[in-house]
Design a protein around this motif. Structure first.
Motif, mmCIF file in Angstrom:
data_model
loop_
_atom_site.group_PDB
_atom_site.id
_atom_site.type_symbol
_atom_site.label_atom_id
_atom_site.label_comp_id
_atom_site.label_asym_id
_atom_site.label_seq_id
_atom_site.Cartn_x
_atom_site.Cartn_y
_atom_site.Cartn_z
ATOM 1 N N THR A 1 0.845 -1.184 0.000
ATOM 2 C CA THR A 1 0.000 0.000 0.000
ATOM 3 C C THR A 1 0.884 1.238 0.000
ATOM 4 O OG1 THR A 1 -1.640 -1.197 1.281
ATOM 5 C CG2 THR A 1 -1.861 1.178 1.224
ATOM 6 N N THR B 1 0.205 4.720 0.710
ATOM 7 C CA THR B 1 -0.815 5.637 1.225
ATOM 8 C C THR B 1 -0.601 7.072 0.762
ATOM 9 O OG1 THR B 1 0.430 5.797 3.286
ATOM 10 C CG2 THR B 1 -1.395 4.249 3.249
ATOM 11 N N LEU C 1 -2.479 1.066 -4.556
ATOM 12 C CA LEU C 1 -1.970 -0.251 -4.173
ATOM 13 C C LEU C 1 -1.041 -0.706 -5.280
ATOM 14 C CD1 LEU C 1 -5.258 -1.962 -3.001
ATOM 15 C CD2 LEU C 1 -3.325 -1.374 -1.571
ATOM 16 N N PRO D 1 -7.871 2.612 -5.761
ATOM 17 C CA PRO D 1 -8.754 1.814 -4.905
ATOM 18 C C PRO D 1 -9.937 1.178 -5.647
ATOM 19 C CG PRO D 1 -8.091 3.783 -3.743
ATOM 20 C CD PRO D 1 -7.584 3.926 -5.154
#
Length: 121
Positions: free
Chosen positions: A27, A29, A34, A52
């Motif tokens: 991941t 962030t 991803l 996502p």
């Protein structure tokens, strides 16, 4: 070539064929993505960065595939190909036919119409 620091946490899944093949999910962030990476031994041989929503679509596809595998009995042996062909033909035939609930509703509706017509006479 720029070196990218890998996130400290990731999830590994090993390929059933062995030979050090694996998929890693990490991941990112900060980027809101991803990353799926394909590995062969200690070498990354490919990546896909997913938003996502795209990751959710992938998960849905994996879920459908697992469901199909769980629902289908495993046939091993010389007849496995033939059984698969017959199942595919049966599925195509079933798609052409109205679902059971629709046929039942149509039959009940037809019965009600016939009964009303008899009362009207």
């Amino acid at each position: 070539m720029t070196a990218v620091v890998l996130p400290a946490h990731g999830r590994w899944t090993w390929d059933a064929r062995g030979d050090g093949r694996a998929v890693r999910v990490t991941t990112h962030t900060d980027d809101g993505l991803l990353n799926l990476s394909l590995w062969r031994g200690e070498t990354c041989v490919g990546t896909a960065r997913l938003a996502p929503g795209d990751a959710a679509e992938l998960i849905a596809g994996l879920t459908e595939g697992l469901s199909a595998l769980a629902a289908r009995p495993r046939v091993v042996g010389a007849d496995a190909g033939r059984v698969g062909e017959l199942e595919a033909r049966l599925a195509r035939l079933e798609e052409r036919q109205a679902p059971l609930w629709r046929r039942a509703a149509d039959a009940a509706g037809g019965w009600a119409v016939r009964k009303a017509a008899r009362r009207a006479r």
